[in-house]
Design an enzyme around this catalytic site. Structure first.
Site, PDB file in Angstrom:
ATOM      1  N   HIS A  83       3.529  13.831   4.341  1.00 27.68           N
ATOM      2  CA  HIS A  83       2.297  14.193   3.639  1.00 27.68           C
ATOM      3  C   HIS A  83       1.784  13.011   2.802  1.00 27.68           C
ATOM      4  CE1 HIS A  83      -0.397  17.173   1.598  1.00 27.68           C
ATOM      5  NE2 HIS A  83      -0.294  16.300   0.602  1.00 27.68           N
ATOM      6  N   GLU A  84       2.657  12.427   2.024  1.00 27.73           N
ATOM      7  CA  GLU A  84       2.229  11.325   1.142  1.00 27.73           C
ATOM      8  C   GLU A  84       1.869  10.077   1.950  1.00 27.73           C
ATOM      9  OE1 GLU A  84       1.424  12.301  -1.593  1.00 27.73           O
ATOM     10  OE2 GLU A  84       2.651  14.111  -1.789  1.00 27.73           O
ATOM     11  N   HIS A  97      -1.739  10.295   2.799  1.00 27.08           N
ATOM     12  CA  HIS A  97      -2.587   9.821   1.697  1.00 27.08           C
ATOM     13  C   HIS A  97      -2.574   8.290   1.607  1.00 27.08           C
ATOM     14  CE1 HIS A  97      -3.704  13.633  -0.087  1.00 27.08           C
ATOM     15  NE2 HIS A  97      -2.449  14.032  -0.209  1.00 27.08           N
ATOM     16  N   GLU A 110      -7.032  14.886   1.562  1.00 28.15           N
ATOM     17  CA  GLU A 110      -6.066  15.904   1.958  1.00 28.15           C
ATOM     18  C   GLU A 110      -6.030  16.076   3.480  1.00 28.15           C
ATOM     19  OE1 GLU A 110      -4.153  16.966  -0.348  1.00 28.15           O
ATOM     20  OE2 GLU A 110      -3.123  18.707   0.508  1.00 28.15           O
TER      21      GLU A 110
END
Lengths: 491, 491
Positions: B261-262, B265, B291
């Site tokens: 997830h990170e 980003h 997101e």
């Protein structure tokens, strides 16, 4: 506005500026320890932006106005120190024209890379134009800062050691010098046989030993941390004072004594009262006082015979059988005296000889008695005279230290001042703490830390280094305590 | 001054401000990952000082003057975006009175601690006065910021998702909702049997797996790093975009999918052109777009059946035999649908239901249809309606998220927008990249990264989210792609 109000407003201004300086310090720490490779250019911009904001706050005329409205006689020593330092920083900032400040910043940022390349390639000539430019800029800066009847060099020295002048400093180091050369000549003839080390010196083990050392010297882990960097350093402030070390797989002592050295610096910062946070009075007295705290822990305590009683079994626990069989052998190894080219690797005798050489060259440069073109020749000539051997390559001579590349002239002598201060402080501390040697032998350094905290750390920058030393020692500090200590240990 | 000169001067002003914001971001990263315990108070002062300096630069009338002298028609899209964002930031800054800004900052700083304590002690009543105050302050802020005929909520939403209004957003999420509830009802009846995990899930092994995942998703290690923190996050900018994860010894998937997830980003930030460094155009389009990048990597790719072909053997290598025998089993486990109280632990179906609940409550709060006193009741009622079970304690209900404590109203819906955007982007990407599934199965994600870089990352904040999505998808984004993807996967 009344005096009290003016003082509070001044503090508010100064504290915000100081918070920005702290922020800048955290960015520098990050740069040396954590920052990924590609982050360098952005970091330079961030640091430059902060420097610009800080400078604009330091030249703000409101500082002068507020100082003018303050009745200093109504302030305590801490208050007086805050006003004194506010004026000092403001004066230094406004005296230097913005253009010169910009050129100095730019030149300093570029010079370090040029120096590093020249050193790597052993090409003094590639560095000389840069150094010439920097010396010229620093001469201009000193011209702006110097007192009417003062010297250029004193104006630079004042940045690192406020209140110290080159004349008494030269006399002090001049008196220390013969002690060093006499000990040197005696010692290099009876060379100690060094047994080869063995044992597990992996990074993990060395860092475990470093943590044990930091803990035994009462480093406050809640207000700091230990990391790795290319060159060990300490940075931060009371509540967040971080240290770094480095790991050489073949030589655990580098990691160990770098740690102890930086703990000395960090303990000084950690020892301030919270009330002083972000105030000028909460700063440090001078680079010399700072260095005295690191050198005393590293040498007077960390390399003492009694400390080996604690250290030897600890090292055996961490590294296994590491080839050194007794505290006596360990003492001989960590105090081996050997002529070498490099200041940062020098023993306690040679270290100050290295410093004196640089100090003399700096004095000559800024008195106009020596040109940058003749600097390498002068270095090599003096080195052979003092160390009895010829410089074999520039990286072992003129190009070894980074300091001059970014214009830190007047910095070197504070290293020896630190040793002289450490000599005085260790002597009087020993007189005042009963049974200190027995404590050191057991690794019980609580009373020593308390004594340093009470006498040095908590005072921050309330008093100048000469004032502080006289308060603690009851006299003007001189070279005798250090010379006596060295004589006792090596003589 | 001519237009070009005015534009360059504007950029110079903006870049310096941006460098200070970057510095502030590094301090926040340090705070969550490296800072020792006692450093918190000083760090708060540093951040506040930087915020003050940044605010004073944002309200500087010079921005308005320079913008007025710029002929925007002569600028390219990037230039137009810089002027647009300069105006936007300046307007937002000057519209909020200094007093209100100060109160918001103070309230936000205090509220987080009060929220954390109330949550720990399960006492909603202890948090309500704080929340009431924050809602009132945000209402005042929204009143300053809102467009003449706009709603208060839209003014807040605009901070996170510029150009998006609550009315179309409510319709969009309203159309998504029945798909989610239908899937939910179908799935919670045929529960997957989860075999107990075994294997070596030590921190070192989990971090090794996290590094492999970051690498396979083309995280640029030269412009970032991976650390541990209590809550995973990403922070930074193109050349230094850092990520964190966390380690739960019993559940390696938390560490793994947090990392992915990170990385989503971080890849977005790393994908900008260097020319855009420190400019507003070099920012991100919206939180929703941000997101979308993290959720697509985490879910559409990272939890896909084909990715299990790569992941399963990798996990066996790192963790040993971990109790899951095949990619199919692994797929079932990482996509298990289960009703739970906590948003951050929710599966792909329940996640958006969590978000819609919060969004509806926020809308009601700022439309004046719901008071803070009635908020817990409204939460619990809606939760039981949507999730089929009653909230058992406040930490599983109203007190679970930190966002409202510091006034982040209008933030939640961007999570679901991110999912909707991810749905659209994944669909069109699959149409445009031939054989994408085979690539994912082999862990060859280079073409996917390039596609995202080309279509999303490099554009930064040149175009608004709606503009960007329309450019890439050729239509106004809607819920159908996400609903179709969820139906295919779970239906």
């Amino acid at each position: 506005m009344n005096s009290e109000q003016a003082y509070q407003n001044l503090l508010t201004h100064l504290k915000l500026t100081n918070a920005l300086s702290q922020a800048s310090g955290v960015l520098s720490w990050d740069q040396e320890t954590m920052m990924p490779r590609d982050g360098a250019a952005a970091r330079a911009e961030q640091s430059a932006a902060l420097a610009l904001v800080i400078h604009s706050r330091n030249i703000d005329p409101v500082i002068d106005e507020l100082c003018g409205e303050i009745d200093e006689s109504a302030l305590d020593d801490t208050g007086k120190a805050n006003v004194r330092e506010a004026r000092r920083t403001h004066q230094r900032a406004i005296r230097i024209p913005a253009e010169l400040a910009g050129e100095l910043a730019r030149a300093g940022a570029l010079a370090q890379g040029i120096w590093a390349k020249a050193r790597r390639e052993e090409k003094v000539a590639d560095f000389l134009p840069t150094l010439k430019n920097m010396v010229s800029l620093k001469q201009q800066e000193a011209q702006c800062l110097k007192e009417e009847d003062g010297s250029l060099y004193d104006a630079l020295l004042d940045e690192y050691e406020p209140g110290m002048k080159s004349e008494p400093l030269a006399k002090l180091l001049g008196r220390l010098r013969p002690h060093l050369t006499a000990l040197r000549e005696k010692l290099i003839t009876d060379n100690v046989e060094i047994k080869p080390l063995k044992g597990n010196f992996e990074e993990g083990a060395q860092m475990e030993m470093a943590r044990r050392l930091a803990s035994v010297f009462n480093y406050n882990w809640n207000a700091g941390r230990l990391d790795l960097s290319v060159h060990p350093f300490s940075s931060g402030y009371r509540s967040d004072s971080r240290i770094t070390t480095r790991v050489d797989r073949g030589n655990p002592f580098d990691c160990m004594y770098s740690t102890v050295h930086e703990v000395g610096h960090a303990n000084y910062e950690q020892g301030r009262e919270p009330e002083m946070d972000r105030t000028p009075a909460g700063g440090y007295a001078s680079m010399g006082i700072h260095e005295s705290q690191s050198r005393m822990l590293e040498n007077q305590i960390g390399r003492s015979r009694v400390f080996m009683e604690w250290l030897h079994p600890q090292m055996k626990e961490v590294f296994g059988d590491f080839g050194i069989d007794s505290p006596d052998e360990l003492f001989a190894i960590v105090n081996k005296v050997e002529t070498g080219f490099i200041r940062t690797e020098a023993d306690e005798i040679h270290y100050n000889l290295h410093v004196v050489l640089r100090f003399e060259l700096e004095l000559a440069l800024f008195a106009g008695d020596l040109s940058v073109d003749d600097l390498e020749g002068a270095w090599n000539e003096r080195f052979e005279r003092d160390f009895g051997m010829a410089v074999d390559k520039p990286s072992n001579g003129l190009l070894q230290d980074v300091h001059w590349s970014f214009g830190a002239f007047g910095y070197f002598p504070t290293y020896s001042l630190g040793n002289i201060y450490a000599g005085e402080l260790f002597k009087i501390m020993g007189d005042q703490i009963g049974g200190m040697e027995a404590m050191i032998a057991k690794g019980e350094l609580g009373e020593i830390s308390s004594w340093l905290g009470e006498n040095i750390h908590r005072h921050g920058n309330v008093y100048s280094a000469p004032q502080l030393m006289e308060m603690v020692c009851g006299k003007v500090p001189d070279e005798k305590a250090l010379a006596g200590y060295l004589q006792d240990k090596f003589g």
